[in-house]
Design a protein around this motif. Sequence first.
Motif, mmCIF file in Angstrom:
data_model
loop_
_atom_site.group_PDB
_atom_site.id
_atom_site.type_symbol
_atom_site.label_atom_id
_atom_site.label_comp_id
_atom_site.label_asym_id
_atom_site.label_seq_id
_atom_site.Cartn_x
_atom_site.Cartn_y
_atom_site.Cartn_z
ATOM 1 N N TYR A 1 0.972 -0.849 0.261
ATOM 2 C CA TYR A 1 -0.376 -0.425 -0.115
ATOM 3 C C TYR A 1 1.126 1.541 0.237
ATOM 4 O O TYR A 1 0.013 2.085 -0.028
ATOM 5 C CB TYR A 1 -1.014 0.363 1.293
ATOM 6 C CG TYR A 1 -1.673 -0.670 1.286
ATOM 7 C CD1 TYR A 1 -3.282 -0.381 0.103
ATOM 8 C CD2 TYR A 1 -1.749 -2.416 1.448
ATOM 9 C CE1 TYR A 1 -4.088 -1.845 0.229
ATOM 10 C CE2 TYR A 1 -2.485 -3.442 1.765
ATOM 11 C CZ TYR A 1 -3.942 -3.370 0.752
ATOM 12 O OH TYR A 1 -4.675 -3.861 0.788
ATOM 13 N N THR A 2 2.292 1.361 0.229
ATOM 14 C CA THR A 2 2.922 2.446 0.009
ATOM 15 C C THR A 2 3.513 1.991 -0.685
ATOM 16 O O THR A 2 3.909 3.161 -1.762
ATOM 17 C CB THR A 2 3.969 2.632 1.529
ATOM 18 O OG1 THR A 2 3.139 2.319 2.085
ATOM 19 C CG2 THR A 2 4.517 3.670 1.407
ATOM 20 N N LEU A 3 4.691 1.381 -1.403
ATOM 21 C CA LEU A 3 5.567 1.041 -2.231
ATOM 22 C C LEU A 3 4.916 0.517 -3.235
ATOM 23 O O LEU A 3 5.255 0.527 -4.899
ATOM 24 C CB LEU A 3 6.593 0.141 -1.526
ATOM 25 C CG LEU A 3 7.640 0.553 -0.905
ATOM 26 C CD1 LEU A 3 8.869 -0.541 -0.410
ATOM 27 C CD2 LEU A 3 8.123 2.008 -1.244
ATOM 28 N N GLY A 4 3.849 -0.649 -3.397
ATOM 29 C CA GLY A 4 2.959 -1.267 -4.658
ATOM 30 C C GLY A 4 3.622 -2.224 -5.388
ATOM 31 O O GLY A 4 3.196 -2.205 -6.251
ATOM 32 N N GLN A 5 4.875 -2.976 -4.113
ATOM 33 C CA GLN A 5 5.540 -3.967 -5.398
ATOM 34 C C GLN A 5 4.571 -5.118 -5.003
ATOM 35 O O GLN A 5 5.081 -6.160 -5.459
ATOM 36 C CB GLN A 5 6.700 -3.853 -4.413
ATOM 37 C CG GLN A 5 7.586 -3.010 -5.190
ATOM 38 C CD GLN A 5 7.695 -2.821 -6.567
ATOM 39 O OE1 GLN A 5 8.262 -3.347 -7.403
ATOM 40 N NE2 GLN A 5 7.007 -1.421 -7.602
ATOM 41 N N PHE A 6 3.542 -5.323 -4.030
ATOM 42 C CA PHE A 6 2.943 -6.145 -3.537
ATOM 43 C C PHE A 6 1.830 -5.723 -3.775
ATOM 44 O O PHE A 6 1.104 -4.758 -4.062
ATOM 45 C CB PHE A 6 2.755 -6.399 -1.650
ATOM 46 C CG PHE A 6 4.136 -7.458 -1.417
ATOM 47 C CD1 PHE A 6 5.151 -7.512 -1.883
ATOM 48 C CD2 PHE A 6 4.439 -7.914 -0.204
ATOM 49 C CE1 PHE A 6 6.679 -7.724 -2.001
ATOM 50 C CE2 PHE A 6 6.182 -8.546 0.325
ATOM 51 C CZ PHE A 6 6.854 -8.728 -0.702
ATOM 52 N N PRO A 7 0.633 -7.213 -3.844
ATOM 53 C CA PRO A 7 -0.531 -6.973 -4.404
ATOM 54 C C PRO A 7 -1.365 -5.631 -3.344
ATOM 55 O O PRO A 7 -0.861 -6.228 -2.162
ATOM 56 C CB PRO A 7 -1.517 -8.029 -4.485
ATOM 57 C CG PRO A 7 -0.536 -9.194 -4.129
ATOM 58 C CD PRO A 7 1.029 -8.699 -3.856
ATOM 59 N N PRO A 8 -2.427 -5.210 -3.287
ATOM 60 C CA PRO A 8 -2.571 -4.683 -5.097
ATOM 61 C C PRO A 8 -2.004 -3.460 -5.342
ATOM 62 O O PRO A 8 -2.727 -2.977 -6.097
ATOM 63 C CB PRO A 8 -4.175 -4.123 -4.461
ATOM 64 C CG PRO A 8 -4.133 -3.894 -2.977
ATOM 65 C CD PRO A 8 -3.220 -4.330 -2.291
ATOM 66 N N GLY A 9 -0.929 -3.130 -4.973
ATOM 67 C CA GLY A 9 0.159 -2.389 -5.714
ATOM 68 C C GLY A 9 -0.913 -0.909 -6.017
ATOM 69 O O GLY A 9 -0.274 0.073 -6.641
ATOM 70 N N ARG A 10 -1.002 -0.602 -4.374
ATOM 71 C CA ARG A 10 -1.077 0.810 -3.961
ATOM 72 C C ARG A 10 -0.048 1.949 -3.662
ATOM 73 O O ARG A 10 0.834 1.180 -2.581
ATOM 74 C CB ARG A 10 -3.173 0.251 -3.201
ATOM 75 C CG ARG A 10 -3.413 -0.233 -3.694
ATOM 76 C CD ARG A 10 -4.672 0.402 -4.485
ATOM 77 N NE ARG A 10 -5.077 2.533 -4.584
ATOM 78 C CZ ARG A 10 -6.120 2.246 -3.980
ATOM 79 N NH1 ARG A 10 -6.957 1.414 -3.861
ATOM 80 N NH2 ARG A 10 -6.527 3.536 -3.851
ATOM 81 N N ARG A 11 0.103 3.604 -3.121
ATOM 82 C CA ARG A 11 0.574 3.912 -2.898
ATOM 83 C C ARG A 11 0.206 4.841 -2.643
ATOM 84 O O ARG A 11 -0.102 5.908 -3.012
ATOM 85 C CB ARG A 11 0.862 4.737 -4.531
ATOM 86 C CG ARG A 11 2.755 2.888 -4.761
ATOM 87 C CD ARG A 11 3.347 3.354 -6.070
ATOM 88 N NE ARG A 11 3.898 4.516 -6.077
ATOM 89 C CZ ARG A 11 4.929 5.470 -5.680
ATOM 90 N NH1 ARG A 11 5.852 3.905 -4.395
ATOM 91 N NH2 ARG A 11 5.837 6.068 -5.418
ATOM 92 N N SER A 12 -0.535 4.046 -1.095
ATOM 93 C CA SER A 12 -1.126 5.415 -0.207
ATOM 94 C C SER A 12 -0.626 5.395 0.676
ATOM 95 O O SER A 12 -1.223 4.220 1.537
ATOM 96 C CB SER A 12 -3.173 6.198 -0.617
ATOM 97 O OG SER A 12 -2.979 5.844 0.524
ATOM 98 N N ILE A 13 -0.103 6.101 1.527
ATOM 99 C CA ILE A 13 0.267 6.505 3.688
ATOM 100 C C ILE A 13 -0.560 6.551 4.145
ATOM 101 O O ILE A 13 -1.271 5.350 5.266
ATOM 102 C CB ILE A 13 0.621 7.886 3.562
ATOM 103 C CG1 ILE A 13 2.122 7.828 2.719
ATOM 104 C CG2 ILE A 13 1.208 7.628 5.402
ATOM 105 C CD1 ILE A 13 2.999 7.025 3.569
#
Length: 454
Positions: free
Chosen positions: A207-219
């Motif tokens: 959820y921060t780096l987006g490198q694992f599912p679900p690939g999100r990037r939000s603090i």
Amino acid sequence: MVDTIWVQIAAAAISAFVLFKVGLITYRRRAFPEPHYDWSGIDTSDISFPEGFIWGTATAAHQIEGSQRNNWTDFEERTGKEPSGLACDHWNRWREDFELLSELGVSSYRFSIEWSRLEPSPGKWEEGALGTYSEMVDDLIKRGIRPMPTLHHFSHPSWWEDRGGFADRENIPEFLGFCEKVFDRLSDRVQIWCTINEPTVFSSMGYTLGQFPPGRRSILLTLRVMRNLMHAHAVVYRSLKERNPGCIIGIAKNVTLFDPANRWSPIDWPVARLLEWLWNGAWRKGIMTGKMLGSRIPGAKGSLDFVGLNYYTHFITGLFMPTSQKDLNFAKRDHEVATEFGYPMYAEGLRRAIDFVAELGVPIEITENGVADSSDSLRPEHLMRHLWVISEAIKDGRDIRSYHHWSLMDNFEWAEGYKMRFGLYSVDFETQERTLRPSGEIYRRVVGSKTRAD
Ligand code: FCB
């Protein structure tokens, strides 16, 4: 006369400055202790472990079983990452693989249960798959090996991901339902359980780096998932304890240490402090007080019978912390050796991590520790240093019950695919042949000889 006054003023100013500096150094050393041992003066074979100390290895379902259909395979397809594919084909070869455990002589095996195999669509249970896990448990017990299942090790069914997974607290009852189902089937024979693997790795990578599912990037989403994972752990812990109070239930917590690149920099140390808090401190506070990141988490306080510790390294932090994995450029101190993953080997940090989790006041199980090293040139030293640190910590009174090496064999290393080789056994992914590495032989000898009869 005037001269003497100026000399006195200058002397006072210099003393004040020196005192201030010394004070600051002492404060920062205290606030950021980062010991480095002179390993050349340490005989790492000088180790001994109390009678009853448990030796093991660890794996996870998605990394070894092969032919999965879950949030990870969806992610692999969507992002074009290396597919997990057949992995170690362990689902078909588990009997042979358990033979490898017996060859090593270990007495514990940490593995995970793949929810997507058991409940491929909502409410439709694959009893056959549950039966296979049950057979695995029987086989381990027959071999004198303690089964230690983890209920969530990064992977879950696609349908649950589509509903938002751990990002939505409303979904937790479904996760609980899966945990109860597995527990009811196996807890007559399985005594020790891990609820969730590495909540902070899961939330930050997904959820921060987006490198694992679900690939999100939000603090903000990351913080929400962190709280929800604590919530899920607490709910599962409470329910399983009620179903079978004799079972021992914990979590596997990755303790990564954050050290300021430069202790003098007014930027590096607040950054290190903040990350250390978010990664480790907030989680420990959640377990100790039932409050995490500003929220009350019902049932979280005291929800551990043991703490599982996963330890790999320390992160040297500064102003420009990467916000995506591709910018990750692991820093290391000049004298440190970089592992194949890029981060430094820092066995001293294991002692710091042990001391950190010891504050929880429950027994410690080392649930993961190991190194990516395809040529096996670093692993022998890496292994012995970490075992030496554990042996010393036990001598100093730390209640450490087990050590599980990550990993039994090379496997699918998540965002890194098959590049990173963590196995005591190497795996030829063309032929599925497993071969004991020299470090595996070293571990086998340690397991057979370093436990003392007190
Ligand atoms: C840990 C994971 C484990 C494995 C090791 C190398 O963070 O729990 O599955 O990938 O790293």
